[in-house]
Design a protein around this motif. Structure first.
Motif, mmCIF file in Angstrom:
data_model
loop_
_atom_site.group_PDB
_atom_site.id
_atom_site.type_symbol
_atom_site.label_atom_id
_atom_site.label_comp_id
_atom_site.label_asym_id
_atom_site.label_seq_id
_atom_site.Cartn_x
_atom_site.Cartn_y
_atom_site.Cartn_z
ATOM 1 N N ALA A 222 45.603 -83.825 44.821
ATOM 2 C CA ALA A 222 44.613 -83.288 45.769
ATOM 3 C C ALA A 222 44.861 -83.842 47.165
ATOM 4 O O ALA A 222 44.771 -83.118 48.171
ATOM 5 N N ILE A 223 45.204 -85.119 47.241
ATOM 6 C CA ILE A 223 45.488 -85.749 48.530
ATOM 7 C C ILE A 223 46.749 -85.160 49.160
ATOM 8 O O ILE A 223 46.782 -84.849 50.352
ATOM 9 N N VAL A 224 47.795 -84.984 48.343
ATOM 10 C CA VAL A 224 49.055 -84.414 48.852
ATOM 11 C C VAL A 224 48.824 -83.001 49.387
ATOM 12 O O VAL A 224 49.301 -82.643 50.474
ATOM 13 N N ALA A 225 48.093 -82.182 48.631
ATOM 14 C CA ALA A 225 47.810 -80.820 49.082
ATOM 15 C C ALA A 225 47.009 -80.825 50.376
ATOM 16 O O ALA A 225 47.274 -80.031 51.295
ATOM 17 N N THR A 226 46.035 -81.728 50.474
ATOM 18 C CA THR A 226 45.196 -81.781 51.674
ATOM 19 C C THR A 226 45.993 -82.233 52.887
ATOM 20 O O THR A 226 45.734 -81.777 54.010
ATOM 21 N N VAL A 246 40.946 -91.818 56.306
ATOM 22 C CA VAL A 246 39.643 -91.549 55.689
ATOM 23 C C VAL A 246 39.799 -90.518 54.571
ATOM 24 O O VAL A 246 39.186 -90.629 53.505
ATOM 25 N N MET A 247 40.632 -89.514 54.797
ATOM 26 C CA MET A 247 40.885 -88.503 53.774
ATOM 27 C C MET A 247 41.458 -89.142 52.515
ATOM 28 O O MET A 247 41.056 -88.817 51.387
ATOM 29 N N LEU A 248 42.396 -90.075 52.671
ATOM 30 C CA LEU A 248 42.970 -90.771 51.521
ATOM 31 C C LEU A 248 41.904 -91.531 50.744
ATOM 32 O O LEU A 248 41.864 -91.492 49.511
ATOM 33 N N LEU A 249 41.041 -92.200 51.471
ATOM 34 C CA LEU A 249 39.988 -93.006 50.851
ATOM 35 C C LEU A 249 39.021 -92.120 50.073
ATOM 36 O O LEU A 249 38.733 -92.359 48.896
ATOM 37 N N VAL A 250 38.524 -91.074 50.730
ATOM 38 C CA VAL A 250 37.552 -90.174 50.097
ATOM 39 C C VAL A 250 38.206 -89.395 48.954
ATOM 40 O O VAL A 250 37.612 -89.224 47.884
ATOM 41 N N GLY A 251 39.443 -88.941 49.181
ATOM 42 C CA GLY A 251 40.131 -88.167 48.156
ATOM 43 C C GLY A 251 40.334 -88.950 46.873
ATOM 44 O O GLY A 251 40.141 -88.426 45.764
ATOM 45 N N LEU A 252 40.723 -90.213 47.000
ATOM 46 C CA LEU A 252 40.922 -91.032 45.807
ATOM 47 C C LEU A 252 39.596 -91.253 45.090
ATOM 48 O O LEU A 252 39.519 -91.178 43.854
ATOM 49 N N ALA A 253 38.534 -91.511 45.869
ATOM 50 C CA ALA A 253 37.225 -91.788 45.274
ATOM 51 C C ALA A 253 36.689 -90.583 44.499
ATOM 52 O O ALA A 253 36.355 -90.685 43.318
ATOM 53 N N VAL A 254 36.615 -89.424 45.153
ATOM 54 C CA VAL A 254 36.010 -88.262 44.484
ATOM 55 C C VAL A 254 36.955 -87.654 43.456
ATOM 56 O O VAL A 254 36.508 -87.158 42.407
ATOM 57 N N GLY A 255 38.267 -87.679 43.726
ATOM 58 C CA GLY A 255 39.213 -87.125 42.767
ATOM 59 C C GLY A 255 39.146 -87.836 41.428
ATOM 60 O O GLY A 255 39.093 -87.201 40.364
ATOM 61 N N VAL A 256 39.114 -89.158 41.473
ATOM 62 C CA VAL A 256 39.008 -89.943 40.239
ATOM 63 C C VAL A 256 37.648 -89.732 39.596
ATOM 64 O O VAL A 256 37.525 -89.562 38.379
ATOM 65 N N VAL A 326 39.276 -79.529 47.547
ATOM 66 C CA VAL A 326 40.495 -79.403 46.733
ATOM 67 C C VAL A 326 40.332 -80.157 45.414
ATOM 68 O O VAL A 326 40.682 -79.648 44.340
ATOM 69 N N ALA A 327 39.797 -81.381 45.479
ATOM 70 C CA ALA A 327 39.591 -82.172 44.260
ATOM 71 C C ALA A 327 38.596 -81.489 43.328
ATOM 72 O O ALA A 327 38.768 -81.496 42.100
ATOM 73 N N MET A 328 37.558 -80.896 43.893
ATOM 74 C CA MET A 328 36.548 -80.197 43.089
ATOM 75 C C MET A 328 37.176 -79.005 42.359
ATOM 76 O O MET A 328 36.970 -78.831 41.155
ATOM 77 N N VAL A 329 37.939 -78.199 43.091
ATOM 78 C CA VAL A 329 38.585 -77.035 42.481
ATOM 79 C C VAL A 329 39.564 -77.477 41.393
ATOM 80 O O VAL A 329 39.614 -76.902 40.297
#
Length: 756
Positions: A222-226, A246-256, A326-329
């Motif tokens: 999700a992070i790579v795509a974003t 910030v995107m990396l931080l949030v993406g890892l948190a919500v993706g996991v 992206v992580a949600m989808v």
């Protein structure tokens, strides 16, 4: 009703069902999406925020004048030459020799221009012990930090030859290099540490390598795509390095988190005896729905940053919004496809002694889902809370209000170099010594003067008068330097502000320049523009604009979050309590920040002594981020409570069931978030440290006191009123239909399995 007869509806359920039936297609589409997004983003390139777009007000006006005039203002540097004791002054031969050596050494690098001696420019301190050799870096000022290393080495060489003097360089380029190196090192450490930490916690939570790798894989893709999408979108909304971090931080948190919620429910249903297909369908209808509701709420919260009018915030908000979407989808599409493909192999790579496989042993301890051991603790807590909900509410709310109380005296400001890095970098000492000898000299205010004719007599007279009055008014002790660009009819006036690194005093000097000195001098010339910019002015303008954007951002986030909760649960009571509990969580995080970083309570534990303020952008940033992330747990827990209530349990029993059965996954998700955010709390930059501590503290409070005590206490007190919806709101769209109505184990058996 048999396992195969379960019917589920809703976007998440339909998406999960389709993905499970067309698993290779779902995985292929996801991989193609990630590859295309990254490829197109790389081809498009990323457009970053321009300095002239960073702020509004005078700082923006000044940057716009410079940009429109085509003047490439160079990065200015200074070399401090200072006696280490009182025996040497600027009149001594040794001092003269050092000045000459510095001038020759920096000039010989070929990287600088306009080198001036302090004996010519009078940049000698009143006590005669300090002097400044000044020069400009050749080339673009924005990349000067990349070219300053040879100059720094030349200055170090002179220092070795004059051990009796202190010879140090500071300026725009050297500070930029220092900042970029420290910033890059900090984030590299954080980014390299975050994924292994998350993976390690997931290994403990699931006890199996494959199950632990799935959430990390989803978050990383999700992070790579974003990242790719950011490159494409940046041509409409410029991005930045901060937005990327910030995107990396949030993406890892919500993706996991999202993957954890889904995987945990699917595993729970299988262990309850469901076949793989049914378990997936139930997970899609329950956890999948919670992920969609949570994801949309988080996206709305992140969108609040777009109302600040600050380019940096707009970039952070849009980047965070995209990675959450992206992580949600991915969670409701490719994840069920992977789970369908893996089947029982999701348990491969089991870690010895962690959740040993006890299948066929009559439902002993090892047969429970990961994290359920911890539900014994929450079962005990809930027994107390549900017996005395009023007392529990008063005690828990009182504790949080006490924690939040320091926030009433919050002081925000942009952190100067010495406060940002403390004593961890040598240049901070140089910064302080320059400011002591030449107050404000390291980061002077800059007056950008634009006139119809910069050489006109009245303009020159006004400039001279401004220089005199700037010193006479007490705003500056000089020297006030003026650089005229006749071809563009622009002049730059550099004014060292009294107060130096003391931001409060420097801002008073800035006010004196803006409100008194300028109107009485430059302000009397018709058609002349003279906006004042610089570090202190930028901090003041940023703060003013941020304060002005608080109300619209707050209103947008709260109102839309309220509406989403109302539509998702069709309960006015749930919507109101959700907002109140989230605000209480954010307030407690503010209180901890102020106590530690402003008042210094326990500051030595996190290496934050002497900061004395909260970085300007953090309160609004934390509000948006925390309000969004808090909904993860809230939606997940309340969805489980409502699900149990719809199956026929009374409200108190539904609360017990919902909180206990989600305790394991909420605990695991919270531990991951706290661990990742805590990594940022160990970084050298105070702004990053404050962000990490604030986020970690808020998530910890949210997952324990809020979800484990306050939420069940409030819901127990409200009873059936939890589900209250006025008749006049019945026409609202019904978004609550994803719950699975299948038969479940009797309540006693479920509570036994949950460890209550």
């Amino acid at each position: 009703m048999g396992n195969g007869d379960i019917r589920v509806r809703g976007i998440a359920a339909r998406a999960g069902g389709w993905s499970a039936r067309h698993r290779w297609a779902a995985v292929g589409i996801w991989v193609l999406f990630v590859v295309l997004a990254m490829g197109l983003g790389s081809a498009a390139g990323r457009v970053d925020v321009n300095e002239s777009d960073q702020l509004k007000g005078e700082t923006h006006t000044a940057a716009k004048i410079i940009e429109d005039s085509g003047i490439k203002e160079p990065a200015s540097e200074s070399v401090l030459i200072q006696a280490k004791d009182g025996n040497v002054t600027s009149t001594d031969a040794e001092f003269h020799s050092a000045v000459t050596a510095v001038v020759q050494a920096v000039g010989a690098t070929g990287k600088v221009t306009a080198v001036t001696s302090p004996y010519d420019t009078k940049t000698i301190s009143k006590d005669g012990r300090s002097a400044l050799v000044q020069f400009d870096m050749r080339g673009d000022s924005e990349t000067a930090g990349d070219r300053v290393a040879p100059v720094l080495d030349a200055v170090k060489g002179v220092q070795k030859e004059h051990a009796g003097l202190r010879i140090e360089e500071i300026g725009g380029a050297s500070m930029q290099k220092t900042f970029d190196d420290a910033f890059g090192d900090d984030f590299q450490k954080a980014e390299l540490s975050a994924v292994p930490v998350a993976l390690g916690i997931l290994l403990i939570a699931f006890g199996a390598l494959v199950a632990a790798l799935l959430p990390v894989a989803l978050a990383v893709t999700a992070i790579v795509a974003t990242m790719g999408l950011m490159g494409i979108v940046s041509h409409l909304q410029p991005m930045s390095d901060t937005a990327n971090s910030v995107m990396l931080l949030v993406g890892l948190a919500v993706g996991v988190d999202y993957c954890l919620f889904y995987l945990r429910r699917e595993r729970e249903e299988r262990e309850a005896g469901r076949d793989a297909q049914t378990a997936l369908r139930i997970a899609a209808a329950t956890s999948g729905r919670a992920i969609v509701v949570s994801g949309v709420t988080v996206c709305v919260a992140m969108a609040g940053m777009l109302f600040t009018g600050l380019a940096e915030f707009e970039a952070m908000g849009l980047a965070s919004l995209m990675v959450v979407a992206v992580a949600m989808v991915g969670s409701v599409t490719v994840l069920p496809a992977l789970l369908s493909l893996l089947g029982e192999r999701v348990e491969k790579g089991r870690i010895p002694f962690l959740h040993p496989d006890k299948r066929g042993t009559g439902g002993r301890r090892g047969d429970r889902a990961p994290g359920q051991e911890g539900s014994r603790f929450w079962g005990a807590v809930l027994r107390v809370v549900l017996v005395r909900p009023g007392l529990s509410l008063v005690v828990a709310a009182g504790v949080l209000l006490a924690i939040a109380s320091p926030a009433l005296g919050m002081k925000t400001q942009q952190l100067t170099l010495d406060k940002e890095f403390g004593d961890s970098l040598p240049i901070v000492g140089t910064y302080n010594r320059v400011n002591d000898a030449f107050p404000g000299g390291s980061e002077p205010a800059e007056v950008v003067v634009k006139a119809h004719d910069i050489n006109a007599a009245d303009v020159r007279s006004a400039l001279a008068d401004f220089r005199t009055r700037a010193i006479g008014s007490g705003a500056s002790r000089g020297p006030v330097d003026i650089k005229v660009h006749a071809a563009q009819n622009v002049a730059f006036v550099y004014v060292p502000l009294v107060g130096g690194s003391d931001q409060d005093k420097a801002e008073k000097s800035l006010e004196l320049l803006r409100d008194t000195v300028r109107p009485a001098t430059l302000g009397k010339v018709d058609g002349l523009q003279a906006p004042i910019t610089g570090q202190v002015a930028g901090s003041r303008d940023f703060n003013d604009q941020l304060v002005g954007s608080v109300a619209p951002v707050f209103a947008f986030v709260v109102v839309f979050a309220f509406l989403l909760m109302l539509l998702s649960f069709r309960s006015l009571t749930i919507a109101i309590t959700s907002i109140v509990l989230n605000l209480l969580s954010v307030a407690a995080a503010y209180g901890i920040l102020v106590a530690v970083f402003q008042h210094g309570w326990g500051a030595s534990l996190v290496g934050a002594e002497g900061v004395g303020a909260i970085v300007t952008w953090l309160p609004l940033f934390l509000f948006v981020i925390l309000f969004g992330l808090s909904m993860d747990y809230h939606v997940f827990v309340v969805s489980r409570i409502r699900e149990a209530r719809l199956r026929g349990r009374d409200t108190k029993d539904a609360i017990r069931h919902g909180v206990v059965t989600t305790a394991g996954v909420v605990t695991s998700a919270a531990v991951i978030m706290v661990a990742v955010f805590a990594i940022f709390g160990t970084l050298s930059m105070q702004s990053m440290k404050q962000m990490g501590v604030g986020l970690a503290a808020a998530v910890l409070i949210d997952a324990t006191i809020i979800r484990g005590v306050l939420l069940p206490a409030v819901m127990a007190l409200l009873g059936e009123r939890n589900w209250y919806l006025p008749k006049w709101l019945n026409r609202l769209p019904d978004l609550t239909h994803d719950e699975s109505p299948e038969a479940v184990l009797p309540p006693a058996r479920q509570d036994e399995r949950a460890g209550v």
